[in-house]
Design a protein around this motif. Structure first.
Motif, PDB file in Angstrom:
ATOM      1  N   LYS A  34       0.948  -1.315   0.087  1.00  0.00           N
ATOM      2  CA  LYS A  34       0.186  -0.097  -0.120  1.00  0.00           C
ATOM      3  C   LYS A  34       1.007   1.120  -0.006  1.00  0.00           C
ATOM      4  O   LYS A  34       1.666   1.460   0.792  1.00  0.00           O
ATOM      5  CB  LYS A  34      -1.100   0.067   1.268  1.00  0.00           C
ATOM      6  CG  LYS A  34      -1.942   1.219   1.205  1.00  0.00           C
ATOM      7  CD  LYS A  34      -2.710   1.052   2.451  1.00  0.00           C
ATOM      8  CE  LYS A  34      -3.847   2.297   2.275  1.00  0.00           C
ATOM      9  NZ  LYS A  34      -4.694   2.384   3.553  1.00  0.00           N
ATOM     10  N   ILE A  35       0.532   2.235  -1.042  1.00  0.00           N
ATOM     11  CA  ILE A  35       1.316   3.456  -1.114  1.00  0.00           C
ATOM     12  C   ILE A  35       0.463   4.555  -0.526  1.00  0.00           C
ATOM     13  O   ILE A  35      -0.567   4.802  -0.952  1.00  0.00           O
ATOM     14  CB  ILE A  35       1.512   3.585  -2.473  1.00  0.00           C
ATOM     15  CG1 ILE A  35       2.543   2.499  -3.167  1.00  0.00           C
ATOM     16  CG2 ILE A  35       2.486   5.130  -2.512  1.00  0.00           C
ATOM     17  CD1 ILE A  35       3.907   2.069  -2.618  1.00  0.00           C
ATOM     18  N   GLU A  36       1.017   5.213   0.591  1.00  0.00           N
ATOM     19  CA  GLU A  36       0.158   6.162   0.939  1.00  0.00           C
ATOM     20  C   GLU A  36       0.262   7.540   0.124  1.00  0.00           C
ATOM     21  O   GLU A  36       1.170   7.796  -0.423  1.00  0.00           O
ATOM     22  CB  GLU A  36       0.843   6.715   2.504  1.00  0.00           C
ATOM     23  CG  GLU A  36       0.505   5.612   3.582  1.00  0.00           C
ATOM     24  CD  GLU A  36      -0.646   5.422   3.897  1.00  0.00           C
ATOM     25  OE1 GLU A  36      -1.567   6.419   3.847  1.00  0.00           O
ATOM     26  OE2 GLU A  36      -1.268   4.201   4.079  1.00  0.00           O
ATOM     27  N   VAL A  37      -0.996   8.109  -0.046  1.00  0.00           N
ATOM     28  CA  VAL A  37      -0.893   9.364  -0.771  1.00  0.00           C
ATOM     29  C   VAL A  37      -0.942  10.335  -0.081  1.00  0.00           C
ATOM     30  O   VAL A  37      -1.825  10.693   0.738  1.00  0.00           O
ATOM     31  CB  VAL A  37      -2.349   9.384  -1.801  1.00  0.00           C
ATOM     32  CG1 VAL A  37      -2.465  10.559  -2.624  1.00  0.00           C
ATOM     33  CG2 VAL A  37      -2.189   7.919  -2.515  1.00  0.00           C
ATOM     34  N   ALA A  38      -0.029  11.485  -0.221  1.00  0.00           N
ATOM     35  CA  ALA A  38       0.047  12.581   0.568  1.00  0.00           C
ATOM     36  C   ALA A  38      -0.563  13.735  -0.050  1.00  0.00           C
ATOM     37  O   ALA A  38      -0.656  13.808  -0.967  1.00  0.00           O
ATOM     38  CB  ALA A  38       1.676  12.935   0.641  1.00  0.00           C
TER      39      ALA A  38
END
Length: 142
Positions: free
Chosen positions: A138-142
């Motif tokens: 999972k890639i966190e979106v900033a």
């Protein structure tokens, strides 16, 4: 309705370039690339390369650190006659050189790749890893 122009029994379609660039007087070289098949099943990928008259010494198979499988084939077929009493006006030999690179999928176990030649066909077995499905990160979106 349009019908193709029949110039001869072997050519149904007219091609203006054939008339302009007629090379029928030139000798044609018999050059073809070996046929290659790639199959897969649950346990492995299999590559088959048809090269009649070849032996295992004619092939070099490598895989690099980036997962590129390279197949090189070089085959020389010289007909030598030990009878020195005859003088040849024409002597034929053949030379084949072929190279193919394939990018391997991520699930190939590079350390367990096997290759063998049987009846003029190179067989390469690329075992698949038995790992579970690739994990999703999972890639966190900033």
């Amino acid at each position: 309705m349009l019908y193709p122009v029949l110039k001869d029994m072997n050519n149904w379609l007219d091609n203006d370039f054939d008339d302009m660039l007629n090379t029928s007087w030139m000798p044609r070289m018999n050059v073809t690339a070996p046929a290659i098949n790639v199959k897969e099943n649950d346990k492995a990928y299999e590559v088959e390369l048809a090269a009649p008259g070849t032996t295992k010494d004619d092939f070099k198979v490598n895989v690099d650190k980036d997962g590129c499988l390279t197949i090189k084939m070089e085959h020389k077929d010289e007909h030598k006659d030990e009878n020195k009493k005859e003088h040849y006006l024409r002597r034929e030999f053949s030379y084949s050189n072929y190279e193919q690179a394939l990018t391997l999928p991520d699930d190939v176990e590079k350390d367990k790749i096997e290759a063998k030649v049987t009846d003029g066909v190179l067989h390469i077995t690329l075992p698949r890893t038995q790992k579970a499905e690739k994990e999703t990160k999972k890639i966190e979106v900033a």
